[in-house]
Write a protein that holds these residues in place. Structure first.
Motif, PDB file in Angstrom:
ATOM      1  N   THR A  78      -2.139  -6.749   4.142  1.00  0.00           N
ATOM      2  CA  THR A  78      -3.201  -6.627   5.171  1.00  0.00           C
ATOM      3  C   THR A  78      -4.401  -7.743   5.103  1.00  0.00           C
ATOM      4  OG1 THR A  78      -4.860  -5.344   3.552  1.00  0.00           O
ATOM      5  CG2 THR A  78      -3.046  -4.191   4.694  1.00  0.00           C
ATOM      6  N   GLU A  79      -5.067  -7.778   5.942  1.00  0.00           N
ATOM      7  CA  GLU A  79      -6.259  -8.860   5.989  1.00  0.00           C
ATOM      8  C   GLU A  79      -7.223  -8.666   4.822  1.00  0.00           C
ATOM      9  OE1 GLU A  79      -6.844 -11.529   7.877  1.00  0.00           O
ATOM     10  OE2 GLU A  79      -4.809 -11.279   8.642  1.00  0.00           O
ATOM     11  N   GLN A  80      -7.490  -7.370   4.440  1.00  0.00           N
ATOM     12  CA  GLN A  80      -8.197  -7.121   3.200  1.00  0.00           C
ATOM     13  C   GLN A  80      -7.728  -7.944   2.013  1.00  0.00           C
ATOM     14  OE1 GLN A  80     -11.483  -5.828   3.212  1.00  0.00           O
ATOM     15  NE2 GLN A  80     -11.278  -6.871   1.159  1.00  0.00           N
ATOM     16  N   ASP A  81      -6.188  -7.725   2.055  1.00  0.00           N
ATOM     17  CA  ASP A  81      -5.795  -8.265   0.744  1.00  0.00           C
ATOM     18  C   ASP A  81      -5.936  -9.791   0.568  1.00  0.00           C
ATOM     19  OD1 ASP A  81      -4.422  -5.836   0.079  1.00  0.00           O
ATOM     20  OD2 ASP A  81      -2.782  -5.901   1.286  1.00  0.00           O
ATOM     21  N   TRP A  82      -5.790 -10.504   1.814  1.00  0.00           N
ATOM     22  CA  TRP A  82      -5.809 -11.712   1.933  1.00  0.00           C
ATOM     23  C   TRP A  82      -7.205 -12.165   1.494  1.00  0.00           C
ATOM     24  CZ3 TRP A  82      -2.208 -15.288   1.516  1.00  0.00           C
ATOM     25  CH2 TRP A  82      -0.863 -15.008   1.851  1.00  0.00           C
ATOM     26  N   THR A  83      -8.307 -11.325   2.070  1.00  0.00           N
ATOM     27  CA  THR A  83      -9.635 -11.727   1.884  1.00  0.00           C
ATOM     28  C   THR A  83     -10.173 -11.550   0.325  1.00  0.00           C
ATOM     29  OG1 THR A  83     -10.183 -10.972   4.291  1.00  0.00           O
ATOM     30  CG2 THR A  83     -12.193 -11.119   2.556  1.00  0.00           C
ATOM     31  N   SER A  84      -9.394 -10.585  -0.198  1.00  0.00           N
ATOM     32  CA  SER A  84      -9.837 -10.153  -1.634  1.00  0.00           C
ATOM     33  C   SER A  84      -9.249 -11.208  -2.505  1.00  0.00           C
ATOM     34  CB  SER A  84      -9.233  -9.075  -2.014  1.00  0.00           C
ATOM     35  OG  SER A  84      -9.863  -7.971  -1.461  1.00  0.00           O
ATOM     36  N   TYR A  85      -8.022 -11.855  -1.966  1.00  0.00           N
ATOM     37  CA  TYR A  85      -7.324 -12.739  -2.697  1.00  0.00           C
ATOM     38  C   TYR A  85      -8.291 -14.253  -2.605  1.00  0.00           C
ATOM     39  CZ  TYR A  85      -4.199 -17.211  -3.269  1.00  0.00           C
ATOM     40  OH  TYR A  85      -3.876 -18.056  -3.645  1.00  0.00           O
ATOM     41  N   GLU A  86      -8.548 -14.553  -1.427  1.00  0.00           N
ATOM     42  CA  GLU A  86      -9.220 -15.818  -1.188  1.00  0.00           C
ATOM     43  C   GLU A  86     -10.660 -15.735  -1.775  1.00  0.00           C
ATOM     44  OE1 GLU A  86      -9.007 -16.033   2.996  1.00  0.00           O
ATOM     45  OE2 GLU A  86      -6.878 -16.530   2.752  1.00  0.00           O
ATOM     46  N   LYS A  87     -11.547 -14.727  -1.484  1.00  0.00           N
ATOM     47  CA  LYS A  87     -12.814 -14.898  -1.926  1.00  0.00           C
ATOM     48  C   LYS A  87     -12.837 -14.616  -3.587  1.00  0.00           C
ATOM     49  CE  LYS A  87     -15.303 -13.004   1.960  1.00  0.00           C
ATOM     50  NZ  LYS A  87     -16.154 -11.902   2.530  1.00  0.00           N
ATOM     51  N   HIS A  93       0.791  -1.259  -0.138  1.00  0.00           N
ATOM     52  CA  HIS A  93       0.007   0.019   0.023  1.00  0.00           C
ATOM     53  C   HIS A  93       0.896   1.270   0.067  1.00  0.00           C
ATOM     54  CE1 HIS A  93      -3.659  -2.540   0.604  1.00  0.00           C
ATOM     55  NE2 HIS A  93      -2.711  -3.375   1.527  1.00  0.00           N
ATOM     56  N   GLU A  94       0.690   2.085  -1.147  1.00  0.00           N
ATOM     57  CA  GLU A  94       1.630   3.107  -1.437  1.00  0.00           C
ATOM     58  C   GLU A  94       0.932   4.156  -2.086  1.00  0.00           C
ATOM     59  OE1 GLU A  94       5.258   2.276  -3.257  1.00  0.00           O
ATOM     60  OE2 GLU A  94       6.177   0.879  -1.560  1.00  0.00           O
ATOM     61  N   ASN A  95       1.084   5.442  -1.862  1.00  0.00           N
ATOM     62  CA  ASN A  95       0.595   6.428  -3.019  1.00  0.00           C
ATOM     63  C   ASN A  95       1.678   7.182  -3.420  1.00  0.00           C
ATOM     64  OD1 ASN A  95      -2.483   6.340  -2.681  1.00  0.00           O
ATOM     65  ND2 ASN A  95      -2.201   6.354  -0.756  1.00  0.00           N
ATOM     66  N   GLU A 134      -4.916   0.632  -7.259  1.00  0.00           N
ATOM     67  CA  GLU A 134      -4.436  -0.843  -7.426  1.00  0.00           C
ATOM     68  C   GLU A 134      -4.675  -1.593  -6.220  1.00  0.00           C
ATOM     69  OE1 GLU A 134      -0.302  -0.898  -8.805  1.00  0.00           O
ATOM     70  OE2 GLU A 134      -0.634   0.648 -10.383  1.00  0.00           O
ATOM     71  N   THR A 135      -6.015  -2.504  -6.326  1.00  0.00           N
ATOM     72  CA  THR A 135      -6.215  -3.162  -5.395  1.00  0.00           C
ATOM     73  C   THR A 135      -6.248  -4.614  -5.668  1.00  0.00           C
ATOM     74  OG1 THR A 135      -8.813  -3.140  -5.871  1.00  0.00           O
ATOM     75  CG2 THR A 135      -7.962  -1.314  -4.691  1.00  0.00           C
ATOM     76  N   VAL A 136      -6.287  -5.398  -4.629  1.00  0.00           N
ATOM     77  CA  VAL A 136      -6.182  -6.857  -4.833  1.00  0.00           C
ATOM     78  C   VAL A 136      -7.301  -7.225  -5.624  1.00  0.00           C
ATOM     79  CG1 VAL A 136      -6.112  -9.154  -4.080  1.00  0.00           C
ATOM     80  CG2 VAL A 136      -4.650  -7.576  -3.237  1.00  0.00           C
TER      81      VAL A 136
END
Length: 406
Positions: free
Chosen positions: A393-402, A348-350, A359-361
């Motif tokens: 982040t947990e959101q990254d993992w969740t987006s990948y898994e779902k 996560h950078e800007n 640029e999201t997962v």
């Protein structure tokens, strides 16, 4: 890229202080590649058009009035020319961005999910003693719910002369043993990188035969330490580099003899033919590879992971459409026998080149599925690669898994 970690621009993502690792040079970058750091702002100056002296006599012979009219015409010409130049630049950009948004529309095909051949880049802390066996168990538990098979653990960086100090990966045998104990299905590859002297006087010079020979020796050494493969990220690597192709041929002979994997982090492919030449001329950093060169690299390795992040895209929809395009371009020239992996931004950078809101997962995964659906939905040797564990982040993992694992 700096820190020898993948990035598509010159400003690589790096580990926080708690994850700092030894480095021998500056990957997007850049690991990578970004555009030029300085923006040049051009300004126009216009005349005042004021007149001085005596009042006009009504006969049109006042020189002040004539000068003012000429200045007014010049001012209008300058403004019209500037507007034309802005439109000349803006219209193609808007058309391209619109095309990417359209490319993000539609539904992915059924079955376009993980094939169990995904990967993740891991920081240096796993091989320098900072991570414990308990950390390895937690990692194995997390990955057990995913399609991740390969771990690219940072074991470098390489020195500019191609050598690799054994001290850089002293904890590797213990880490590898712990991984095989907790998750024997995982493969551990040594992630080796360095900045190339392709855009600056400092860095690795692949044109030197002795440097390439040293890289080959370093590869033999890390395989002897227990790694099951070698993953290379050398940046900025310009399209058409024959010395790099020759190095890959030499490395492939070594890894095949050891029944090990040879994998590389790859630059993005020209979104339009020849774009790397245009970008290189205007910014000094070509960034992209031609599709032909990408295919030449893919034919020489077991795995090729596209660094499909740091794309300069401003919106999730345009980023996702761009990833869909990159996926299709890569599939078209990657042999079916080579594992093709598309990168996911687990960081996560800007900054210019990477906007965190775009640029999201989730957008990357949807783009990957769309490109796969449209080009080769049944490709077996295909997956995604998450960059990077220490920034996820947990959101990254969740987006990948779902989105990808289901």
């Amino acid at each position: 890229m700096p820190e020898a970690e993948p990035g598509s621009g010159a400003d690589a993502k790096t580990e926080p202080e708690a994850e700092a690792k030894p480095e021998s040079g500056a990957v997007d970058a850049p690991v990578g590649s970004t555009a030029a750091d300085d923006e040049r702002v051009a300004g126009g100056a216009g005349g005042t058009g004021g007149v001085g002296g005596a009042e006009g006599n009504g006969d049109g012979d006042d020189p002040g009035v004539g000068t003012g009219r000429r200045r007014g015409r010049r001012g209008r010409l300058v403004r019209r020319t500037a507007l034309a130049l802005v439109l000349l630049l803006l219209v193609p950009v808007l058309a391209a961005e619109t095309a990417l948004r359209v490319n993000y529309l539609g539904d992915p095909a059924d079955g376009t999910y993980t094939r169990g051949k995904d990967a993740i880049w891991l920081g240096h802390a796993w091989v320098d003693g900072r991570k414990t066996d308990a950390d390895v168990k937690a990692l194995a538990d997390r990955l057990g719910k995913t399609g991740i098979r390969d771990l690219y653990v940072h074991a470098g960086p390489l020195e500019h002369n191609g050598t690799l100090p054994a001290s850089a990966y002293a904890g590797a045998p213990r880490f590898i043993a712990a991984v095989h104990r907790e998750a024997p299905e995982l493969r551990v590859q040594a992630w080796l990188g360095d900045v190339l002297a392709s855009e600056s006087p400092n860095g690795m010079r692949l044109e030197r035969a002795e440097t390439r020979a040293a890289v080959v020796r370093s590869t033999r050494e890390i395989l002897a330490a227990g790694f099951q493969g070698a993953h290379f990220d050398l940046e900025p690597l310009h399209s058409g580099d024959g010395d790099y192709l020759g190095l890959l041929d030499d490395l492939r002979a070594v890894t095949r003899a050891r029944d090990a994997q040879l994998s590389v982090a790859a630059h993005q492919i020209d979104p339009v033919p020849g774009f790397h030449s245009f970008w290189g001329t205007t910014t000094g950093h070509p960034k992209w590879w031609s599709q032909k060169f990408f295919g030449q690299v893919a034919r020489r390795v077991d795995q090729i992971a596209v660094m499909s992040y740091d794309t300069i895209q401003p919106l999730e929809s345009t980023y996702g459409g761009y990833v869909a395009q990159q996926t299709s371009l890569a599939l078209e020239v990657t042999p079916a026998s080579t594992d093709l992996l598309m990168g996911l931004p687990f960081y996560h950078e800007n900054r210019f080149g990477h906007w965190n809101h775009a640029e999201t997962v989730a957008a990357a995964v949807r783009g990957v599925r769309l490109g796969l659906s449209r080009t080769d939905a049944d490709r077996a040797n295909f997956g995604v690669a998450a960059y990077v564990d220490f920034a996820a982040t947990e959101q990254d993992w969740t987006s990948y898994e779902k989105g990808w694992v289901r």
